[in-house]
Every structure is written in C-alpha cells, then in structure tokens.
Design an enzyme around this catalytic site. Structure first.
Site, PDB file in Angstrom:
ATOM      1  N   HIS A  70       0.830  -1.214   0.000  1.00  0.00           N
ATOM      2  CA  HIS A  70       0.000   0.000   0.000  1.00  0.00           C
ATOM      3  C   HIS A  70       0.865   1.266   0.000  1.00  0.00           C
ATOM      4  O   HIS A  70       0.429   2.322   0.455  1.00  0.00           O
ATOM      5  CB  HIS A  70      -0.952   0.023   1.199  1.00  0.00           C
ATOM      6  CG  HIS A  70      -1.780  -1.201   1.345  1.00  0.00           C
ATOM      7  ND1 HIS A  70      -2.939  -1.412   0.626  1.00  0.00           N
ATOM      8  CD2 HIS A  70      -1.600  -2.319   2.105  1.00  0.00           C
ATOM      9  CE1 HIS A  70      -3.455  -2.580   0.948  1.00  0.00           C
ATOM     10  NE2 HIS A  70      -2.661  -3.157   1.836  1.00  0.00           N
ATOM     11  N   SER A 111      16.190  20.913 -15.942  1.00  0.00           N
ATOM     12  CA  SER A 111      15.047  21.793 -16.172  1.00  0.00           C
ATOM     13  C   SER A 111      15.502  23.016 -16.951  1.00  0.00           C
ATOM     14  O   SER A 111      16.639  23.470 -16.797  1.00  0.00           O
ATOM     15  CB  SER A 111      14.445  22.219 -14.833  1.00  0.00           C
ATOM     16  OG  SER A 111      13.588  23.322 -14.995  1.00  0.00           O
ATOM     17  N   LYS A 121      17.520  20.924 -10.804  1.00  0.00           N
ATOM     18  CA  LYS A 121      16.750  19.715 -11.097  1.00  0.00           C
ATOM     19  C   LYS A 121      17.561  18.667 -11.854  1.00  0.00           C
ATOM     20  O   LYS A 121      18.394  18.969 -12.686  1.00  0.00           O
ATOM     21  CB  LYS A 121      15.524  20.061 -11.953  1.00  0.00           C
ATOM     22  CG  LYS A 121      14.477  20.907 -11.266  1.00  0.00           C
ATOM     23  CD  LYS A 121      13.656  20.104 -10.265  1.00  0.00           C
ATOM     24  CE  LYS A 121      12.831  19.030 -10.944  1.00  0.00           C
ATOM     25  NZ  LYS A 121      11.849  19.565 -11.908  1.00  0.00           N
ATOM     26  N   GLU A 178      10.158   7.890 -16.790  1.00  0.00           N
ATOM     27  CA  GLU A 178       8.903   8.599 -17.076  1.00  0.00           C
ATOM     28  C   GLU A 178       8.430   8.320 -18.497  1.00  0.00           C
ATOM     29  O   GLU A 178       7.226   8.115 -18.732  1.00  0.00           O
ATOM     30  CB  GLU A 178       9.093  10.093 -16.863  1.00  0.00           C
ATOM     31  CG  GLU A 178       9.205  10.487 -15.392  1.00  0.00           C
ATOM     32  CD  GLU A 178       9.429  11.970 -15.173  1.00  0.00           C
ATOM     33  OE1 GLU A 178       9.338  12.403 -14.018  1.00  0.00           O
ATOM     34  OE2 GLU A 178       9.710  12.697 -16.149  1.00  0.00           O
TER      35      GLU A 178
END
Length: 472
Positions: free
Chosen positions: A167, A288, A294, A301
């Site tokens: 979970h 970024s 970043k 992804e």
C-alpha cells in the site's frame, strides 16, 4: 487519352484490370496506399517471394530457369534496397506491388509469373509472420540482456537492505537483491510467453490464396519448409484472416510494458528527494529549462508514458477484429502500424531500461541503511518472537499494536525501548529481543523458500543465472 470519368492527373497504370475503365482518384490512391509503413516488410516480402518462386519451379508450374530468374531478380532488389537505390513511392500502393513491378523491370515478362497461385492476402500474411517471428527473437534477446543487468545488480546487493512496501507504506525490510529478482521473474514470464506465442506465429498461410486455395498443383509444405515455418494453416479462410498471433503479441508486449512501467514508477519514487534511495547519473537524466538544481528521471517517465501507447495498439487490434466477417477485409491493413509501432516501442523501452540499470542508477546504500532503521517495519518480528515463545499469534499481534501506539506517542522506535519496557508488555521478552528486531536479522530470518532471507536470495540468484544459461 484520358477517360471522361478519370481525374486528369490520375495514373492510368494504377488500373487493376480490364474490369476497371479508369484509375483511382489521386486522393483515394493516397488514402488506399500502405507503402509508407509496409515498406517495413520488404526484406520479408522478398524472402517469402523467393520461396514461392522456388515452389512454383519445383512443382512444374513454371520452369526451373524461370524460377532461378525470379530468385535472382528478387535478390537484386534486396541489394538495391539495402544500398538505397530502390525506394518505392506512393504510386506503388504497397510493398508487394512495388517489388513485383520492379522485378518485372529487371527480368522482363517472367516477373509477371511470380504471383501465380498466390494472392496478396496470403502474401501479406506470410510477410507479417516472418517479420514478427524475427522481431520476437530480437525482443527475447533484449529481455535476456535486461535480465543479465538485473542479476548483476542483485549479485552486488544480496546483503543490501531496502524498505519493502505494501500500500506504499513501510511493511518489512527486504534484501535489495530480492526486490530486483522479483522483476527478473516477471521478465522471465515475458520471455517464456513470447516463446509460446512464436509457435503460433510460425505457421504459414502461403498457398491459401485469396481465401479458397488455388487450382494450381502447389506444394504448401515445401514453401513453408523453405521459410522455416513449423506448419501450415489447415484452413485457407483462417489462413488469410487470422490475426490472433498479432493480438497475442500485443498482449505479451503490453505485459512487458506493465512490468517495465512498474519498475519505472519505483525508480521515479526512489530518485525523489523524499525517498533518496538512488541517484541518477548524468548519462540517463535531464535538467530543467528554468530550475538549475533539477535532475529529472526522463527514462522511467517516458517508459511509463509509452506503456499506454502499447495498450492502445492492443485495444485497436481487438476492436479492428471484433466485427470482421471471413475472410480478408481491407480493415486488416490497419494491423501493420499498430504491430510495427508496438514492436518498436517495446524494443526502445527495453534498451533504455537496460542502459538505465546498467549505468544510470547509483543506489545510496547509506540512505537505505538509515531507512530500514527508522520505522516500525520490524513489528511483525516482535509478534513472531512472542509466538515462538508460546504466545498465541493473534494475542501477540494485539500486544505489538499496543506497543507501536505507545512508542509513536513517545517518539520512540522499537529498538529504543528498554528491556523493562518490553517486560512490562509481556514477561516472555528477554534481552535477545534486540537481536531479533535488528533489520539484518529481520531479513535473514525470513528463510522460507522464495523469501527474502539472504540464504534464499543467494539460491534464487544462482538459480536465475542457471536458467538463463540453460535456456539461452
């Protein structure tokens, strides 16, 4: 002279037979054409046509000399295509017509005999199966390469601990190798599944004709043998209209993507500042455009995103087939782009994930050690400890729930409790409770078959290495 009903810029050469008085409207010809994507099949079309020509010669339908001419001409087209001197355009409509037209230019009228006892329906079915059979073998090899990277990482991290989750909540500490081996098992099923599907891909429809077979004395088994098919379709209607094999492949491809996507999601979480379980190397991450600090996990992804693309192709194929009466229908032209893109997507994702796990990730072992020492994931082991001392497990479970509650209120972990506090909970507790709840012992103690115990993980690792060595 242009026919009155023929568009002025239509190509008269596009008329099908004397049944037609005019050519297709240019826009319809463009709409109808598949050459832009089925050029992918050209090498397979040439191979299938060579086998067909040999069969025609072997059965006496054409002479041996004509058969040799056809085979040589087809091979010349193959070399021209590889060298970039044969590039058919939309006027060819599809790859099959393009090859036949070029063959006739090379060898003369004998080229017009190639299509004897064959329809484009069984021809395209043959080409597609040859293509997919080849691609499946390539994908299975890619799965093996990915598995080898997983096993290499696992072998380095048998004793490395990582929080295990249910979970998405901390559950129990586990071996990092055990976690990686779970994905080995998933991809092992993928590898096996593709092998099973390949058996049903490897059936020849060649000789089924348009739908009903042919009046010529062909030898379907000879042609199938030349193409290394294991058998031939027993029913000509089924032979030209079956796309179960393509749907099965896209099912298997979807499951491969499910597994890669699940692993991608974990990498994305692990790389976040909140988890900080892994660092991304510069070779497999991007930055970024406005935030210089970043480092983004683009590879996982994109894999996660491309998964939906493959799912879409599977759905499209199922919808495509659900209402088609026997036998061939033009709708089936739509199977190519779904199949080709599904193959390419799986291949690029396997390649990217293999590179990511080989050189794009660094596990932060100090952070992982910290993580397994800062939670209550050893609570089950306290209950097990009491159960081994004769306390009924459900009673032990309830007692541990109570101590977790009081420890949270006191801002303590279980390891921080004094022995007196343990004994206040139950008289069965002794000093050995601290060893029993140490993360390394918690993991090591789970020595049941298939568990995360170090001994079991080492055995599982060795078994996995043997399996891929034996199975190839």
């Amino acid at each position: 002279m242009t026919h009155p009903n023929q568009p002025p810029d239509a190509n008269p050469a596009q008329t099908w037979s004397q049944r037609f008085e005019s050519a297709l409207h240019p826009a319809i010809a463009e709409f109808n054409a598949s050459i832009k994507f089925d050029i992918e099949l050209i090498e397979y079309d040439l191979t299938g046509s060579q086998a067909h020509a040999e069969m025609l010669a072997k059965t006496g339908i054409i002479s041996p000399e004509e058969g040799e001419q056809l085979v040589r001409g087809l091979e010349q087209i193959r070399q021209d295509y590889r060298q970039g001197t044969f590039n058919p355009g939309t006027d060819a409509e599809d790859v099959h017509f393009a090859v036949e037209r070029r063959l006739t230019e090379l060898v003369g009228d004998v080229g017009k005999k190639l299509h004897t006892a064959r329809s484009r329906n069984d021809q395209v079915g043959t080409d597609t199966r040859l293509y997919l059979r080849d691609q499946i073998q390539q994908i299975r090899q890619q799965i093996r390469q990915f598995q080898e990277v997983l096993l290499s990482l696992a072998s380095q991290n048998v004793k490395t601990l990582i929080p295990g989750y249910t979970h998405l909540q901390r559950a129990q500490p586990i071996s990092l190798a055990h976690h990686l081996l779970a994905y080995f098992e998933m991809t092992q099923r993928d590898w096996q599944r593709l092998g099973e599907i390949c058996q049903r891909v490897n059936i020849s429809p060649l000789g089924s004709g348009a739908l009903a077979g042919t009046t010529f004395p062909i030898d379907r088994h000879f042609a199938a043998e030349r193409l290394n098919f294991s058998s031939v379709y027993a029913n000509s209607l089924d032979g030209v209209s079956d796309r179960d094999f393509a749907i099965e492949f896209l099912c298997a491809a979807s499951l491969i993507m499910v597994h890669l996507s699940r692993l991608s999601e974990e990498v994305i979480l692990w790389a976040s500042q909140e988890f900080s379980f892994v660092s991304l190397t510069d070779s497999c991450a991007t930055g970024s455009s406005i935030m210089p600090q970043k480092k983004n996990p683009d590879v996982p992804e994109l894999v996660r995103g491309k998964t939906g693309r493959v799912f879409g192709h599977l759905q499209a194929m199922l919808v495509l087939m659900k209402g088609l009466p026997l036998a061939y229908n033009k709708d089936l032209q739509e199977d190519k782009e779904a199949l080709f893109d599904g193959v390419k997507t799986v291949k690029v994702c396997l390649e990217a994930m293999t590179i990511l796990f080989r050189e794009g990730l660094e596990f932060r072992t100090a952070r992982l050690t910290e993580a397994v020492n800062e939670d209550f994931s050893n609570a089950t082991d306290v209950a097990d400890y009491l159960a081994k001392k004769g306390v009924p497990f459900r009673e032990a479970y309830s007692l541990v729930g109570k101590v977790v509650k009081t420890s949270l209120a006191a801002n303590k972990l279980l390891k921080d409790l004094t022995l007196d506090e343990w004994k206040d909970l139950h008289s069965a507790f002794e000093a050995d409770i601290y060893e029993a709840i140490a993360p390394e012992q918690v993991v090591s103690a789970r020595n049941s078959y298939g568990g995360t115990g170090f001994e079991q993980v080492q055995k599982a690792l060795e078994d996995a290495q043997k399996r891929i060595k034996i199975e190839g």
